[in-house]
Design a protein around this motif. Structure first.
Motif, PDB file in Angstrom:
ATOM      1  N   GLU A  72      -5.557   6.431   8.301  1.00 57.27           N
ATOM      2  CA  GLU A  72      -6.050   5.193   7.699  1.00 57.27           C
ATOM      3  C   GLU A  72      -4.955   4.134   7.811  1.00 57.27           C
ATOM      4  O   GLU A  72      -3.874   4.286   7.232  1.00 57.27           O
ATOM      5  N   VAL A 106      -3.171   1.015   6.721  1.00 55.72           N
ATOM      6  CA  VAL A 106      -3.144   0.278   5.457  1.00 55.72           C
ATOM      7  C   VAL A 106      -2.446  -1.072   5.578  1.00 55.72           C
ATOM      8  O   VAL A 106      -2.456  -1.868   4.644  1.00 55.72           O
ATOM      9  N   PRO A 150       0.820  -1.200   0.000  1.00 59.22           N
ATOM     10  CA  PRO A 150       0.000   0.000   0.000  1.00 59.22           C
ATOM     11  C   PRO A 150       0.862   1.262   0.000  1.00 59.22           C
ATOM     12  O   PRO A 150       2.030   1.210   0.382  1.00 59.22           O
ATOM     13  N   ILE A 172       2.138   4.473   1.645  1.00 56.58           N
ATOM     14  CA  ILE A 172       2.299   4.755   3.075  1.00 56.58           C
ATOM     15  C   ILE A 172       2.825   6.172   3.257  1.00 56.58           C
ATOM     16  O   ILE A 172       3.748   6.599   2.557  1.00 56.58           O
ATOM     17  N   ARG A 188      -2.009   7.751   5.404  1.00 60.06           N
ATOM     18  CA  ARG A 188      -1.973   6.293   5.316  1.00 60.06           C
ATOM     19  C   ARG A 188      -0.841   5.789   6.203  1.00 60.06           C
ATOM     20  O   ARG A 188       0.316   6.172   6.033  1.00 60.06           O
TER      21      ARG A 188
END
Length: 193
Positions: free
Chosen positions: A138, A140, A61, A63, A111
């Motif tokens: 969020e 991830v 993901p 980041i 993230r």
């Protein structure tokens, strides 16, 4: 990427695989303990193991920041953040509650990769996830040096791990080592909850 055997060899070389009767952070008892601090004292081993985790992340993901709980996640967060070129933060307990301190902050929408040295129940990681979410971040993914949860850790995001160790952990009242009269030791960094 390091194989499981490569990571075990590093832990063994550093004297980080312990046998005995141990009180885990979760409050459970075990006959094996992985003292990640014995590995993390060596920058080259830390770099190698964290590079293996970063390689597992691949392109996804995306980041923005790496966060780990004090104490076990501090060095891991720093090294993974360094390798990714991202900020590295840590949470600390204050009056028994996990918090961002030292003017650290997570901006809404950032993230976050949560990291830790070892998970058994995943309690500390979940506390960090809760801190991140409360700040509007969020989560991830979660990356750990050692997963000894026997597949029970589920954070609702991908879990990246350098080493998986099948480990037995007992509640104190059913611990066969306690029943045999063996004294338990607490080699970790904080007291029982």
């Amino acid at each position: 990427m390091l194989s499981q055997a490569d990571v075990i060899a590093i832990f063994e070389k550093c004297g980080a695989l312990l046998q005995g009767h141990f009180l885990l952070t979760s409050g459970k008892h075990s006959d094996r303990y992985l003292q990640c601090a014995q590995v993390l004292q060596y920058p080259e081993y830390t770099r190698m193991i964290c590079a293996s985790l970063v390689e597992q992340l691949g392109e996804e993901p995306e980041i923005d920041v790496v966060v780990g709980p004090a104490m076990g996640g501090v060095i891991v967060a720093y090294e993974i953040g360094r390798q990714l070129g991202k900020r590295a933060l840590f949470t600390e307990r204050e009056e028994g509650k996990m918090r961002l301190r030292r003017n650290f902050s997570i901006r809404p929408g950032e993230r976050v990769l949560v990291v830790e040295d070892v998970i058994t129940t995943g309690g500390s990681v979940q506390e960090v996830i809760d801190v991140v979410k409360a700040a509007g971040g969020e989560v991830v993914g979660v990356a750990v040096l050692v997963d000894r949860s026997n597949g029970r850790a589920d954070f609702g995001v991908p879990l990246y791990k350098a080493l998986t160790v099948a480990a037995v952990a007992w509640e104190p009242e059913v611990c066969p080592l306690c029943q045999a009269g063996e004294p338990a030791v607490k080699p970790g960094s904080r007291g029982l909850k």
